[in-house]
Design a protein around this motif. Sequence first.
Motif, mmCIF file in Angstrom:
data_model
loop_
_atom_site.group_PDB
_atom_site.id
_atom_site.type_symbol
_atom_site.label_atom_id
_atom_site.label_comp_id
_atom_site.label_asym_id
_atom_site.label_seq_id
_atom_site.Cartn_x
_atom_site.Cartn_y
_atom_site.Cartn_z
ATOM 1 N N LYS A 23 7.597 -17.922 8.372
ATOM 2 C CA LYS A 23 6.504 -18.840 8.731
ATOM 3 C C LYS A 23 5.587 -18.216 9.784
ATOM 4 O O LYS A 23 4.370 -18.397 9.731
ATOM 5 C CB LYS A 23 7.066 -20.161 9.251
ATOM 6 C CG LYS A 23 7.651 -21.022 8.163
ATOM 7 C CD LYS A 23 8.235 -22.305 8.736
ATOM 8 C CE LYS A 23 8.894 -23.103 7.634
ATOM 9 N NZ LYS A 23 9.540 -24.319 8.153
ATOM 10 N N PHE A 24 6.156 -17.480 10.738
ATOM 11 C CA PHE A 24 5.357 -16.781 11.748
ATOM 12 C C PHE A 24 4.408 -15.786 11.077
ATOM 13 O O PHE A 24 3.206 -15.752 11.370
ATOM 14 C CB PHE A 24 6.286 -16.076 12.743
ATOM 15 C CG PHE A 24 5.595 -15.082 13.631
ATOM 16 C CD1 PHE A 24 4.798 -15.496 14.689
ATOM 17 C CD2 PHE A 24 5.750 -13.714 13.419
ATOM 18 C CE1 PHE A 24 4.165 -14.575 15.516
ATOM 19 C CE2 PHE A 24 5.126 -12.790 14.240
ATOM 20 C CZ PHE A 24 4.325 -13.218 15.288
ATOM 21 N N HIS A 28 0.071 -16.153 10.708
ATOM 22 C CA HIS A 28 -0.879 -15.128 11.147
ATOM 23 C C HIS A 28 -1.491 -14.361 9.971
ATOM 24 O O HIS A 28 -2.119 -13.321 10.177
ATOM 25 C CB HIS A 28 -0.200 -14.168 12.123
ATOM 26 C CG HIS A 28 0.120 -14.820 13.423
ATOM 27 N ND1 HIS A 28 -0.837 -15.111 14.373
ATOM 28 C CD2 HIS A 28 1.292 -15.300 13.919
ATOM 29 C CE1 HIS A 28 -0.271 -15.709 15.402
ATOM 30 N NE2 HIS A 28 1.016 -15.841 15.157
ATOM 31 N N LYS A 29 -1.270 -14.874 8.768
ATOM 32 C CA LYS A 29 -1.829 -14.266 7.557
ATOM 33 C C LYS A 29 -1.430 -12.805 7.414
ATOM 34 O O LYS A 29 -2.189 -11.970 6.936
ATOM 35 C CB LYS A 29 -3.341 -14.441 7.514
ATOM 36 C CG LYS A 29 -3.763 -15.899 7.438
ATOM 37 C CD LYS A 29 -5.251 -16.053 7.469
ATOM 38 C CE LYS A 29 -5.739 -17.461 7.327
ATOM 39 N NZ LYS A 29 -5.102 -18.492 8.059
ATOM 40 N N SER A 30 -0.212 -12.506 7.851
ATOM 41 C CA SER A 30 0.326 -11.155 7.746
ATOM 42 C C SER A 30 1.019 -10.989 6.395
ATOM 43 O O SER A 30 1.631 -11.918 5.887
ATOM 44 C CB SER A 30 1.337 -10.915 8.869
ATOM 45 O OG SER A 30 2.057 -9.732 8.633
ATOM 46 N N SER A 31 0.951 -9.795 5.862
ATOM 47 C CA SER A 31 1.633 -9.509 4.595
ATOM 48 C C SER A 31 3.087 -9.090 4.821
ATOM 49 O O SER A 31 3.786 -8.756 3.877
ATOM 50 C CB SER A 31 0.883 -8.408 3.849
ATOM 51 O OG SER A 31 0.881 -7.224 4.635
ATOM 52 N N ILE A 49 6.567 -14.787 19.058
ATOM 53 C CA ILE A 49 5.295 -14.079 19.264
ATOM 54 C C ILE A 49 5.317 -12.689 18.639
ATOM 55 O O ILE A 49 4.296 -12.016 18.591
ATOM 56 C CB ILE A 49 4.936 -13.989 20.757
ATOM 57 C CG1 ILE A 49 6.018 -13.239 21.549
ATOM 58 C CG2 ILE A 49 4.692 -15.381 21.335
ATOM 59 C CD1 ILE A 49 5.617 -12.898 22.968
ATOM 60 N N ALA A 50 6.492 -12.256 18.169
ATOM 61 C CA ALA A 50 6.595 -10.955 17.493
ATOM 62 C C ALA A 50 7.878 -10.950 16.682
ATOM 63 O O ALA A 50 8.829 -11.679 16.982
ATOM 64 C CB ALA A 50 6.613 -9.810 18.496
ATOM 65 N N GLY A 51 7.878 -10.116 15.656
ATOM 66 C CA GLY A 51 9.068 -9.994 14.825
ATOM 67 C C GLY A 51 9.150 -8.614 14.206
ATOM 68 O O GLY A 51 8.162 -7.886 14.148
ATOM 69 N N VAL A 52 10.366 -8.293 13.763
ATOM 70 C CA VAL A 52 10.623 -7.008 13.114
ATOM 71 C C VAL A 52 11.869 -7.154 12.251
ATOM 72 O O VAL A 52 12.714 -8.019 12.508
ATOM 73 C CB VAL A 52 10.800 -5.881 14.159
ATOM 74 C CG1 VAL A 52 12.093 -6.047 14.947
ATOM 75 C CG2 VAL A 52 10.714 -4.510 13.530
ATOM 76 N N THR A 68 3.082 -8.313 15.959
ATOM 77 C CA THR A 68 2.919 -9.074 17.191
ATOM 78 C C THR A 68 1.720 -9.996 17.027
ATOM 79 O O THR A 68 0.678 -9.577 16.516
ATOM 80 C CB THR A 68 2.687 -8.126 18.391
ATOM 81 O OG1 THR A 68 3.792 -7.238 18.498
ATOM 82 C CG2 THR A 68 2.538 -8.897 19.689
ATOM 83 N N ALA A 69 1.874 -11.232 17.452
ATOM 84 C CA ALA A 69 0.755 -12.185 17.388
ATOM 85 C C ALA A 69 -0.442 -11.603 18.140
ATOM 86 O O ALA A 69 -0.280 -11.035 19.223
ATOM 87 C CB ALA A 69 1.174 -13.518 18.002
#
Length: 142
Positions: A23-24, A28-31, A49-52, A68-69
């Motif tokens: 969902k994060f 942020h419309k990240s692929s 605020i960030a993920g990996v 990262t957001a």
Amino acid sequence: MPYRPTPFSVDYLPKTHHTLLHKFYRHHKSSMCITEQADAWVVRATEIIAGVCLSPVAEGFWLTSLFTAPAYRRQGIARLLINHLQDSYVDKPIWLFCHPQLEKFYCNLDFVTAHQLPEPLKSRLTRYQKNKTLIALCYHHS
């Protein structure tokens, strides 16, 4: 290095909570995406605020989906997250693919050019390089 308290926490995200990271990314419309076998890690302030993701591959791990957001970029969040992974996965190498303009960032985190890749990553890199310029880097705890 002196201890500096941080308002951020780095947390392992159990597989039952991977949807939070998904969902994060979508927010942020990240692929970026999470594979089923990946270990997911997040940095939280009050929210993610960030993920990996770190997926097992051959005799090590493949780092993917670092994001990262935008409001938190250039504050050391990605560095905090990667340093935590480097401290947590000390017995095996960590590989990643990145755009050439990110090479300096990762080299400052002790990643080096990966001259040898496990076959699954080697074939994946070859496939990815048909559409974009990527380099392979590796970190191994010394």
